[in-house]
Design a protein around this motif. Structure first.
Motif, PDB file in Angstrom:
ATOM      1  N   ASP A  39     -46.434   7.790  16.575  1.00 45.21           N
ATOM      2  CA  ASP A  39     -46.334   6.887  17.288  1.00 45.21           C
ATOM      3  C   ASP A  39     -46.601   5.681  16.689  1.00 45.21           C
ATOM      4  O   ASP A  39     -46.407   4.473  16.670  1.00 45.21           O
ATOM      5  N   SER A  40     -47.671   5.797  15.643  1.00 42.97           N
ATOM      6  CA  SER A  40     -48.206   4.635  15.061  1.00 42.97           C
ATOM      7  C   SER A  40     -47.871   4.523  13.546  1.00 42.97           C
ATOM      8  O   SER A  40     -48.413   3.692  12.695  1.00 42.97           O
ATOM      9  N   ALA A  41     -46.926   5.251  13.195  1.00 43.19           N
ATOM     10  CA  ALA A  41     -46.254   5.540  11.696  1.00 43.19           C
ATOM     11  C   ALA A  41     -45.712   4.293  11.236  1.00 43.19           C
ATOM     12  O   ALA A  41     -45.907   4.026  10.107  1.00 43.19           O
ATOM     13  N   GLY A  42     -45.491   3.357  12.100  1.00 42.23           N
ATOM     14  CA  GLY A  42     -44.828   1.991  11.681  1.00 42.23           C
ATOM     15  C   GLY A  42     -46.074   0.644  11.787  1.00 42.23           C
ATOM     16  O   GLY A  42     -45.758  -0.412  11.422  1.00 42.23           O
ATOM     17  N   ASP A  43     -47.093   1.152  12.229  1.00 43.51           N
ATOM     18  CA  ASP A  43     -48.009   0.024  12.359  1.00 43.51           C
ATOM     19  C   ASP A  43     -48.440  -0.684  11.281  1.00 43.51           C
ATOM     20  O   ASP A  43     -48.867  -1.732  11.250  1.00 43.51           O
ATOM     21  N   HIS A  44     -48.496  -0.014  10.042  1.00 44.11           N
ATOM     22  CA  HIS A  44     -48.801  -0.655   8.872  1.00 44.11           C
ATOM     23  C   HIS A  44     -47.866  -1.652   8.523  1.00 44.11           C
ATOM     24  O   HIS A  44     -48.118  -2.719   7.761  1.00 44.11           O
ATOM     25  N   LEU A  45     -46.965  -1.826   9.092  1.00 46.68           N
ATOM     26  CA  LEU A  45     -45.777  -2.940   8.744  1.00 46.68           C
ATOM     27  C   LEU A  45     -45.931  -4.197   9.575  1.00 46.68           C
ATOM     28  O   LEU A  45     -45.262  -5.254   9.478  1.00 46.68           O
ATOM     29  N   GLY A  46     -46.997  -4.080  10.353  1.00 44.44           N
ATOM     30  CA  GLY A  46     -47.401  -5.264  11.141  1.00 44.44           C
ATOM     31  C   GLY A  46     -47.526  -5.103  12.793  1.00 44.44           C
ATOM     32  O   GLY A  46     -46.609  -4.234  13.322  1.00 44.44           O
ATOM     33  N   ALA A  47     -48.390  -5.954  13.388  1.00 40.87           N
ATOM     34  CA  ALA A  47     -48.622  -5.511  14.688  1.00 40.87           C
ATOM     35  C   ALA A  47     -47.320  -6.121  15.705  1.00 40.87           C
ATOM     36  O   ALA A  47     -46.879  -7.041  15.200  1.00 40.87           O
ATOM     37  N   GLN A  48     -47.026  -5.362  16.633  1.00 43.63           N
ATOM     38  CA  GLN A  48     -45.990  -5.703  17.605  1.00 43.63           C
ATOM     39  C   GLN A  48     -46.479  -6.099  18.797  1.00 43.63           C
ATOM     40  O   GLN A  48     -47.389  -5.427  19.467  1.00 43.63           O
ATOM     41  N   ASP A  49     -45.828  -7.196  19.461  1.00 45.01           N
ATOM     42  CA  ASP A  49     -46.235  -7.550  20.765  1.00 45.01           C
ATOM     43  C   ASP A  49     -45.739  -6.655  21.980  1.00 45.01           C
ATOM     44  O   ASP A  49     -46.297  -6.510  22.978  1.00 45.01           O
TER      45      ASP A  49
END
Length: 146
Positions: free
Chosen positions: A43-53
């Motif tokens: 679920d957090s695999a893309g978190d390193h690309l930037g926080a999302q609201d």
């Protein structure tokens, strides 16, 4: 014959470990790969690309990062085993089966008889349908010439 086998689908039971162990017990020359089976890190695999609201945007971003891995592993494998469990609907597994079919990549479905009807199209494109881990291992043994 050395094989690369992609294991797709249900993540709440130990079917992957049983297949891997059974193939090791039979001295089969198989490399196993799989998508990320840990909910939190997937679920957090893309978190390193930037926080999302928005949750949808976060989910979409992580799904795309996960898809890079899954697409690469399916394209590289010799055969896929696609497991559908009884408790949850595995839409991702159905998508993997469709991708295998589109690539003419052989796959085996693994599921109980209780869900034959909803999976009839998925099974129709599969090269085999198994109802047990033992059937999968025996099939891989045959394919491996052991």
């Amino acid at each position: 014959m050395k094989l690369e086998v992609y294991l797709s689908g249900e993540i709440h039971t130990d079917w992957r470990e049983k297949i891997i162990q059974g193939c090791q017990d039979n001295d089969l020359d198989i490399v196993f790969t799989s998508a990320n089976t840990d909910h939190e890190s997937s679920d957090s695999a893309g978190d390193h690309l930037g926080a999302q609201d928005q949750q949808f945007v976060r989910d979409n971003q992580s799904a795309k990062v996960n898809a890079i891995k899954i697409k690469t592993l399916i394209e590289r494998c010799d055969i896929a085993i696609i497991r559908f469990g009884d408790k949850y609907k595995q839409w991702n597994a159905a998508f993997d089966a469709g991708y295998c079919a589109a690539l003419s990549k052989p796959y085996i479905t693994l599921h109980s008889e209780d869900i034959v009807h909803p999976l009839k199209e998925v099974d129709a494109s599969a090269q085999a349908w198994a109802t047990s881990v033992e059937q999968v291992i025996t099939t891989l043994k045959y394919i491996s010439d052991k």
